[in-house]
Motif scaffolding. Structure first.
Motif, PDB file in Angstrom:
ATOM      1  N   GLU A 251       0.969  -1.358  -0.019  1.00 32.26           N
ATOM      2  CA  GLU A 251      -0.103  -0.040  -0.077  1.00 32.26           C
ATOM      3  C   GLU A 251       0.896   1.230   0.080  1.00 32.26           C
ATOM      4  N   ALA A 252       0.432   2.325  -0.691  1.00 36.21           N
ATOM      5  CA  ALA A 252       1.366   3.325  -0.820  1.00 36.21           C
ATOM      6  C   ALA A 252       1.074   4.245   0.276  1.00 36.21           C
ATOM      7  N   CYS A 253       1.927   4.208   1.535  1.00 31.70           N
ATOM      8  CA  CYS A 253       2.045   4.722   2.527  1.00 31.70           C
ATOM      9  C   CYS A 253       3.025   6.049   2.797  1.00 31.70           C
ATOM     10  N   GLY A 254       3.686   6.237   1.476  1.00 30.74           N
ATOM     11  CA  GLY A 254       4.720   7.225   1.581  1.00 30.74           C
ATOM     12  C   GLY A 254       4.137   8.541   0.774  1.00 30.74           C
ATOM     13  N   TRP A 255       3.114   8.675   0.739  1.00 33.42           N
ATOM     14  CA  TRP A 255       2.394  10.105   0.093  1.00 33.42           C
ATOM     15  C   TRP A 255       2.283  10.864   1.390  1.00 33.42           C
ATOM     16  N   ASP A 256       2.751  12.219   1.104  1.00 31.66           N
ATOM     17  CA  ASP A 256       2.599  13.091   2.295  1.00 31.66           C
ATOM     18  C   ASP A 256       1.433  14.162   1.721  1.00 31.66           C
ATOM     19  N   ASP A 257       0.273  13.848   2.499  1.00 33.27           N
ATOM     20  CA  ASP A 257      -0.779  14.620   1.974  1.00 33.27           C
ATOM     21  C   ASP A 257      -1.070  15.937   2.083  1.00 33.27           C
ATOM     22  N   ASP A 258      -0.257  16.288   3.395  1.00 30.69           N
ATOM     23  CA  ASP A 258      -0.262  17.791   3.638  1.00 30.69           C
ATOM     24  C   ASP A 258       0.485  18.542   2.520  1.00 30.69           C
ATOM     25  N   PHE A 259       1.772  17.961   1.940  1.00 32.20           N
ATOM     26  CA  PHE A 259       2.249  18.666   0.720  1.00 32.20           C
ATOM     27  C   PHE A 259       1.236  18.712  -0.558  1.00 32.20           C
ATOM     28  N   TRP A 260       0.423  17.900  -0.868  1.00 26.86           N
ATOM     29  CA  TRP A 260      -0.234  17.977  -1.905  1.00 26.86           C
ATOM     30  C   TRP A 260      -1.447  18.850  -1.876  1.00 26.86           C
ATOM     31  N   GLU A 261      -2.041  18.904  -0.461  1.00 25.35           N
ATOM     32  CA  GLU A 261      -2.897  19.873  -0.265  1.00 25.35           C
ATOM     33  C   GLU A 261      -2.236  21.355  -0.125  1.00 25.35           C
ATOM     34  N   GLU A 262      -1.059  21.564   0.230  1.00 26.30           N
ATOM     35  CA  GLU A 262      -0.493  22.757   0.323  1.00 26.30           C
ATOM     36  C   GLU A 262      -0.225  23.474  -1.081  1.00 26.30           C
ATOM     37  N   ILE A 263       0.255  22.643  -1.982  1.00 28.39           N
ATOM     38  CA  ILE A 263       0.510  23.111  -3.254  1.00 28.39           C
ATOM     39  C   ILE A 263      -0.696  23.267  -4.378  1.00 28.39           C
ATOM     40  N   GLY A 277      -1.250   6.585  -7.650  1.00 29.63           N
ATOM     41  CA  GLY A 277      -0.601   5.314  -7.090  1.00 29.63           C
ATOM     42  C   GLY A 277      -1.016   4.862  -5.720  1.00 29.63           C
ATOM     43  N   ARG A 278      -1.960   3.845  -5.952  1.00 26.48           N
ATOM     44  CA  ARG A 278      -2.381   3.315  -4.521  1.00 26.48           C
ATOM     45  C   ARG A 278      -1.430   2.114  -4.155  1.00 26.48           C
ATOM     46  N   SER A 279      -0.632   1.437  -5.034  1.00 31.36           N
ATOM     47  CA  SER A 279       0.182   0.366  -4.868  1.00 31.36           C
ATOM     48  C   SER A 279       1.513   0.541  -5.413  1.00 31.36           C
ATOM     49  N   VAL A 280       2.520   0.469  -4.550  1.00 30.50           N
ATOM     50  CA  VAL A 280       3.645   0.242  -4.938  1.00 30.50           C
ATOM     51  C   VAL A 280       4.635  -0.819  -4.681  1.00 30.50           C
ATOM     52  N   ALA A 281       5.877  -1.010  -5.541  1.00 33.11           N
ATOM     53  CA  ALA A 281       6.879  -2.259  -5.270  1.00 33.11           C
ATOM     54  C   ALA A 281       8.140  -1.843  -5.596  1.00 33.11           C
ATOM     55  N   PHE A 282       9.151  -2.597  -5.198  1.00 34.10           N
ATOM     56  CA  PHE A 282      10.344  -2.249  -5.575  1.00 34.10           C
ATOM     57  C   PHE A 282      10.742  -2.806  -6.766  1.00 34.10           C
TER      58      PHE A 282
END
Length: 613
Positions: A251-263, A277-282
């Motif tokens: 699960e894509a847990c590395g998004w900073d929601d505050d950043f996207w809202e701020e910009i 992107g909801r799903s990520v992988a190496f």
């Protein structure tokens, strides 16, 4: 609208004609089969791995065997539209070019679709827009629906990048302190502000390499490489998940929601980030059920072939070279697990990317990163770059009055124009009794920031400078201008290396790949100017090898990406800096002037700003 021709820096054999490797037929001739027993009648298929790279001007495909040897490769042109700072492509056209390149590469390698056991994609970090059906959505002022890709080098979003950088968001520390207009958030903001109909129609925004993987597998799982490096995703959120079981569909847990809202892009957070992107992988982990029947038919391959999570093209080049060990050092204790920490990979094509890794995160102003696991898993990546290198050489040569004649000469001899210019420089050195070839440029100095400065100054408004022009329009003058440009690009690399080392890296060796690495003059000038030996790969198509390595990992041939790198990376020639002390003194002097050219530009910019205030 027209298809852009392939640039000399990407396609011509710069050191002479390419050698095409012939492979033995997989099946024995019928006359031989008749002489053997039933159990010996057919030789088992060779397992091979396919690497695909969608570059700026062409799509490339290469077939590699289990030792990392290139069996065959091919390319197909990609259409491009340019309108000022707006540079666009078509994902449909790119896919067709990819399929054509794959089919021809298999033919050249004498490989059947059944023999391909794994596939990996690499591509430029261009931005793709598609609707809910996967159909293109225009990103162009023209409204042309074909033009649904904002190319990586597009600079339409300079003003949006400046606004985002003024936010001083904590996530910016993980990209050198500021966003480039070449990254995706500024481009997304530009579309929202300028193309509202497009913004409302787009169902998925994807990096090009992720889109290629999605198109091939119907699986929307994003690569940590793409979203960490170009989307401000914090990959280190997955530090505890680096094992196959946990990392395949995280699960894509590395998004900073505050950043996207701020910009001003809060709407991209909706639906658990479904559009970005909801799903990520190496990189290298297998996608879904592999190649779909539709994609397999288009490529001439077999459905179900494992497809590895993708890489950006430059990062694939790093994967293709970073573990290369020269033959003379293969038994040396110096080549151990720490060796990779003293290296920087230069992936030199239209632009040049400078890739170095570290075990600890290093925050370097003006240099992208630190990016966790964005290239080599569990290492922090530092990514420098020059936005126009091969493109700059092409630009200066194309726009010189002596260019047509030199191009005709190159075509008639079936060599690159760089070969012609290199020979001209050798003759000039003799005729002018120059102490060494580099000294031919003592009166001409260049700042190569014709498309801004990506690293380490991070100034998209920087301009190119040529100091020392005369009325001379001869071929000899063009040759000297070309040499000065090569040197300027190398001074830029020296600046990046010195800046990285002053902030914690210990880079002492360079590894070069890409089209420009085939130019002997380009490589020797880089060695002389940086003072570093440069390792060239055995297989010059390192980006394709890096992509093929993704396929090998997806096919479970190797348990980790780095294990595959160690097995399949192989060094070729090593180029050492000149031992002539006068060469070092000369380049030190020119490097000082190189640095001063930018400082002078800042001064001139300030003077004019005051005059217009």
């Amino acid at each position: 609208m027209h298809a852009k021709r392939n640039s000399w820096s990407e396609t011509f054999p710069l050191l002479g004609p390419q050698i095409r490797l012939q492979s033995l037929p997989t099946r024995l001739p019928s006359s031989v089969v008749g002489m053997t027993s039933a159990t010996d009648a057919v030789i088992p298929p060779r397992p091979v791995f396919l690497g695909v790279n969608a570059g700026t001007a062409t799509a490339h495909a290469g077939i590699f065997d289990e030792s990392g040897k290139l069996l065959g490769s091919s390319s197909s042109p990609i259409q491009i539209w340019r309108d000022g700072n707006c540079i666009e492509q078509s994902s449909t056209d790119i896919w067709h070019a990819v399929c054509a390149a794959v089919r021809l590469a298999c033919s050249k390698a004498n490989v059947s679709g059944e023999e391909v056991k794994g596939l990996g994609f690499a591509a430029t970090c261009s931005l793709v827009a598609v609707d809910a059906d996967g159909s293109p959505v225009t990103v162009s002022w023209s409204g042309d629906s074909r033009r649904n890709v904002i190319v990586w080098m597009d600079h339409r979003a300079v003003e949006q990048a400046e606004r985002i950088n003024s936010s001083n968001s904590p996530v910016l520390q993980y990209c050198g302190g500021s966003l480039s207009p070449e990254m995706q958030p500024p481009k997304l903001l530009w579309v929202k502000e300028n193309l509202p109909d497009t913004w409302s129609m787009v169902f998925r925004w994807m990096d090009l390499s992720d889109w290629l993987s999605y198109r091939a597998t119907d699986e929307d799982t994003r690569s940590l490489c793409t979203i960490v490096c170009k989307w401000n995703y914090l990959g280190h959120a997955h530090m505890s998940q680096y094992n196959e079981k946990d990392s395949r569909n995280m699960e894509a847990c590395g998004w900073d929601d505050d950043f996207w809202e701020e910009i001003g892009l809060r709407d991209l957070v909706d639906g658990h980030h479904a559009k970005i992107g909801r799903s990520v992988a190496f990189p290298g982990h297998p996608l879904g059920s592999g190649l779909t029947p539709e994609a397999a038919k288009e490529m001439g391959l077999v459905a179900g072939i494992p497809v590895g999570i993708s890489l950006i093209d430059a990062h694939a080049g790093g994967v293709g070279v970073m573990e290369s060990i020269p033959v003379q050092g293969s038994n040396s204790k110096e080549f151990n697990k720490e060796t990779i920490l003293h290296r920087m990979a230069l992936v030199c094509g239209t632009s040049t990317c400078h890739m170095a890794v570290s075990r600890d995160k290093l925050f370097i102003p003006g240099v992208w990163g630190p990016f966790w696991s964005a290239m080599v898993p569990e290492y922090w990546l530092t990514e420098g770059g020059q936005s126009a290198t091969g493109a700059l050489l092409d630009h200066l040569i194309q726009n010189h009055v002596a260019s047509p004649h030199l191009l005709n000469c190159a075509a008639s001899q079936n060599v690159s124009v760089f070969d012609i210019l290199n020979k001209l420089l050798e003759s000039l050195m003799v005729d002018l009794k120059s102490p060494f070839l580099a000294a031919l440029t003592e009166d001409i100095h260049i700042l190569p920031d014709f498309h801004g400065n990506r690293s380490p100054i991070s100034d998209p408004k920087a301009k190119g400078v040529i100091h020392g022009l005369t009325l001379d329009t001869s071929e000899q003058e063009l040759a000297v201008l070309y040499l000065a440009t090569v040197q300027a690009i190398a001074y830029g690399t020296r600046h990046i290396v010195e800046h990285c080392n002053s902030h914690g890296h210990k880079i002492s060796t360079l590894l070069a790949s890409g089209g420009l690495s085939k130019n002997s003059l380009f490589i020797q000038e880089h060695a002389d100017i940086t003072g570093c030996p440069i390792i060239l790969p055995r297989e010059r198509e390192s980006v394709l090898l890096g992509a093929a390595i993704l396929g090998a990992v997806a096919a479970r041939k190797y348990s980790t990406l780095q294990e595959a790198m160690k097995a399949l990376n192989a060094a070729g020639q090593v180029i050492y800096p000149s031992t002539n002390p006068k060469v070092k003194v000369y380049h030190d002097a020119k490097y000082r002037i190189f640095r001063e050219l930018y400082e002078q530009q800042l001064s001139h910019r300030s003077i004019m700003a005051q005059a217009l205030s």
